[in-house]
Design a protein around this motif. Structure first.
Motif, mmCIF file in Angstrom:
data_model
loop_
_atom_site.group_PDB
_atom_site.id
_atom_site.type_symbol
_atom_site.label_atom_id
_atom_site.label_comp_id
_atom_site.label_asym_id
_atom_site.label_seq_id
_atom_site.Cartn_x
_atom_site.Cartn_y
_atom_site.Cartn_z
ATOM 1 N N GLU A 174 100.484 109.466 -28.037
ATOM 2 C CA GLU A 174 101.375 109.764 -26.906
ATOM 3 C C GLU A 174 100.995 108.997 -25.645
ATOM 4 O O GLU A 174 101.855 108.693 -24.815
ATOM 5 C CB GLU A 174 101.352 111.265 -26.625
ATOM 6 N N ALA A 175 99.733 108.694 -25.489
ATOM 7 C CA ALA A 175 99.293 108.013 -24.268
ATOM 8 C C ALA A 175 99.737 106.558 -24.227
ATOM 9 O O ALA A 175 100.106 106.037 -23.178
ATOM 10 C CB ALA A 175 97.776 108.108 -24.145
ATOM 11 N N THR A 176 99.697 105.889 -25.388
ATOM 12 C CA THR A 176 100.002 104.448 -25.413
ATOM 13 C C THR A 176 101.347 104.136 -26.057
ATOM 14 O O THR A 176 101.861 103.030 -25.887
ATOM 15 C CB THR A 176 98.905 103.698 -26.193
ATOM 16 N N GLY A 177 101.909 105.066 -26.848
ATOM 17 C CA GLY A 177 103.150 104.793 -27.547
ATOM 18 C C GLY A 177 102.953 103.936 -28.789
ATOM 19 O O GLY A 177 103.916 103.487 -29.401
ATOM 20 N N VAL A 178 101.696 103.744 -29.205
ATOM 21 C CA VAL A 178 101.383 102.918 -30.360
ATOM 22 C C VAL A 178 101.441 103.757 -31.634
ATOM 23 O O VAL A 178 100.953 104.884 -31.659
ATOM 24 C CB VAL A 178 99.991 102.276 -30.211
ATOM 25 N N THR A 179 102.028 103.182 -32.699
ATOM 26 C CA THR A 179 102.033 103.847 -34.000
ATOM 27 C C THR A 179 100.626 103.778 -34.588
ATOM 28 O O THR A 179 100.088 102.700 -34.809
ATOM 29 C CB THR A 179 103.030 103.172 -34.954
ATOM 30 N N VAL A 180 100.038 104.944 -34.860
ATOM 31 C CA VAL A 180 98.644 104.994 -35.308
ATOM 32 C C VAL A 180 98.489 105.459 -36.741
ATOM 33 O O VAL A 180 97.400 105.371 -37.314
ATOM 34 C CB VAL A 180 97.801 105.900 -34.377
ATOM 35 N N GLY A 181 99.564 105.965 -37.359
ATOM 36 C CA GLY A 181 99.461 106.450 -38.737
ATOM 37 C C GLY A 181 100.807 106.465 -39.417
ATOM 38 O O GLY A 181 101.852 106.598 -38.781
ATOM 39 N N ALA A 182 100.780 106.325 -40.738
ATOM 40 C CA ALA A 182 101.971 106.428 -41.571
ATOM 41 C C ALA A 182 101.706 107.467 -42.637
ATOM 42 O O ALA A 182 100.662 107.433 -43.298
ATOM 43 C CB ALA A 182 102.320 105.075 -42.191
ATOM 44 N N GLY A 183 102.642 108.402 -42.822
ATOM 45 C CA GLY A 183 102.405 109.514 -43.725
ATOM 46 C C GLY A 183 103.411 109.624 -44.841
ATOM 47 O O GLY A 183 104.580 109.262 -44.681
ATOM 48 N N MET A 184 102.935 110.109 -45.988
ATOM 49 C CA MET A 184 103.773 110.358 -47.170
ATOM 50 C C MET A 184 103.577 111.811 -47.580
ATOM 51 O O MET A 184 102.487 112.220 -47.975
ATOM 52 C CB MET A 184 103.371 109.414 -48.301
ATOM 53 N N ILE A 185 104.631 112.620 -47.488
ATOM 54 C CA ILE A 185 104.551 114.056 -47.664
ATOM 55 C C ILE A 185 104.370 114.420 -49.132
ATOM 56 O O ILE A 185 105.078 113.913 -49.999
ATOM 57 C CB ILE A 185 105.806 114.723 -47.081
ATOM 58 N N ASN A 186 103.414 115.303 -49.408
ATOM 59 C CA ASN A 186 103.130 115.765 -50.776
ATOM 60 C C ASN A 186 104.138 116.841 -51.182
ATOM 61 O O ASN A 186 104.715 117.500 -50.337
ATOM 62 C CB ASN A 186 101.709 116.325 -50.864
#
Length: 413
Positions: A401-413
């Motif tokens: 939230e501070a930088t607006g950078v994408t930090v992770g990608a998730g795949m829901i189990n």
């Protein structure tokens, strides 16, 4: 025409960029001035051949080091099919780039050097493609010219890779011996390998069947924008714009809007300047309903008796993409389809060793390029499906939230 998205993967110097350059050259998909520039650069470097990797490695640092760093997208077409290629990096430290390029791929193309055989990166990328549910996998055994087109070498690598992928979720595996530099078995069949009775790489890419991969059973339409024109001509027009994630929508179908649970029927479906009779993935359309319902961005249109899961608790495999580790109680923004919320990390259940598939339950944080199972709690309900069932509603990204950078990608189990 049909569109195939595929991503290249493999270890450093296996020839991914050269292979794409050969595909573009032999399918006559590059301009003469591009080819002349590459030939001139190759001569300047003292090469006695045309360095086709220069067609994709466009960054200055890539050309200096002779490696791929960022994902390079290239487009070409044959009379049978259109293609979008994602040339992904081979280095371990650029795994996040590889995940990005492969996340939308229909097919994964893993290259190995015939002299080196399977490497740690070859296995790593096969595992990542499996995690990302890329259903079609091609192993291209490259540089066959450097092993005198030896059949035994090819069969040894083929059998070893087949044994490894038997532990993974790979429904369709094809193995092709090639020489990207010389063009053997890339666009046309090679006379140097008469023992190989399969198709060339391009022929396989043109004919691999991907239509059955699309999820057409579960209707999922995330609303992106509410269309209310200001003109007098369309004074009563109210439509809901978005991209069909899965399923087929038709006028007259009974639908439900989540999370409100209100039902209606589809009055019509508009595509730019005309009305159409059905919409299916990945079409971007405007859906009109018979009733005036309170629908906004982030809502989802589905069938009344076939709904996604609604929950604030998310259990997912996450690929972490920044230097600062992912830790419990960390707060992040989450974006899932068209819905945005805030999330807190409840815990990191385990880190997955990509090379051995071992689950390290003693590690409670994820570092850069690491993949692990994470539980999140969100501020509002997400409308999700398991990733193996639906790659659109089963995936999300985490944002600092501070930088607006994408930090992770998730795949829901």
């Amino acid at each position: 025409m049909d569109l195939l998205r595929f991503a290249t993967a493999g270890s450093v110097d296996d020839g991914k960029s050269t292979l794409i350059g050969r595909l573009l050259l032999d399918s006559k998909s590059i301009f003469e001035d591009q080819l002349e520039a590459v030939e001139a650069t190759s001569r300047t470097k003292g090469y006695d051949y045309t360095d086709l990797a220069l067609l994709t490695d466009g960054l200055r640092s890539e050309r200096e080091q002779g490696i791929t760093i960022d994902v390079a997208y290239r487009y070409f077409a044959t009379p049978k099919r259109k293609f979008i290629i994602a040339d992904t990096p081979g280095h371990v430290q650029y795994t996040r780039n590889m995940v990005t390029g492969a996340s939308t791929a229909d097919l994964g193309l893993v290259l190995v050097d015939a002299r080196q055989g399977l490497t740690e990166q070859s296995r790593r990328h096969a595992v990542i493609l499996s995690l990302l549910r890329v259903r079609h996998l091609v192993l291209a055994v490259n540089k066959m010219d450097l092993v005198d087109f030896d059949r035994a070498t090819f069969e040894r690598i083929r059998d070893e890779f087949a044994a490894f992928t038997a532990r993974l979720n790979v429904p369709d595996l094809t193995v092709i011996p090639i020489s990207a530099l010389q063009g053997d078995n890339v666009v046309t069949r090679s006379e140097n390998m008469p023992w190989y009775d399969g198709s060339s790489l391009l022929h396989h890419l043109e004919n691999v069947h991907i239509a059955a991969d699309r999820e057409l059973r579960d209707v999922r339409f995330p609303v992106q924008y509410v269309v209310r024109p200001k003109s007098d001509e369309y004074h009563d027009y109210r439509g809901y714009a978005g991209q069909v994630a899965s399923g087929v929508l038709k006028p007259g179908d009974e639908v439900m809007v989540l999370p409100s649970g209100l039902t209606s029927r589809i009055a019509g479906i508009d595509l730019f300047d005309r009305e159409i009779e059905e919409a299916y993935p990945p079409m971007s359309v405007v859906v009109r309903l018979e009733d005036d319902l309170d629908v906004s961005r982030g809502d989802m249109i589905c069938r009344p008796h076939n709904q996604p899961d609604q929950s604030q608790d998310v259990d997912a495999m996450v690929c972490w993409m920044t230097k600062e580790p992912l830790r419990p109680r960390q707060k992040l923004a989450i974006k899932h389809t068209t819905r945005s919320a805030r999330a807190v990390v409840k815990d990191v259940q385990y880190r997955l060793d990509i090379n051995t598939l071992h689950r390290d339950a003693d590690t409670h944080e994820l570092g850069l390029n690491e993949i692990g199972r994470v539980r999140l709690r969100t501020t509002q309900q997400l409308l999700t499906d398991p990733y193996e069932q639906n790659r659109v509603t089963g995936s999300f990204i985490l944002i600092d939230e501070a930088t607006g950078v994408t930090v992770g990608a998730g795949m829901i189990n």
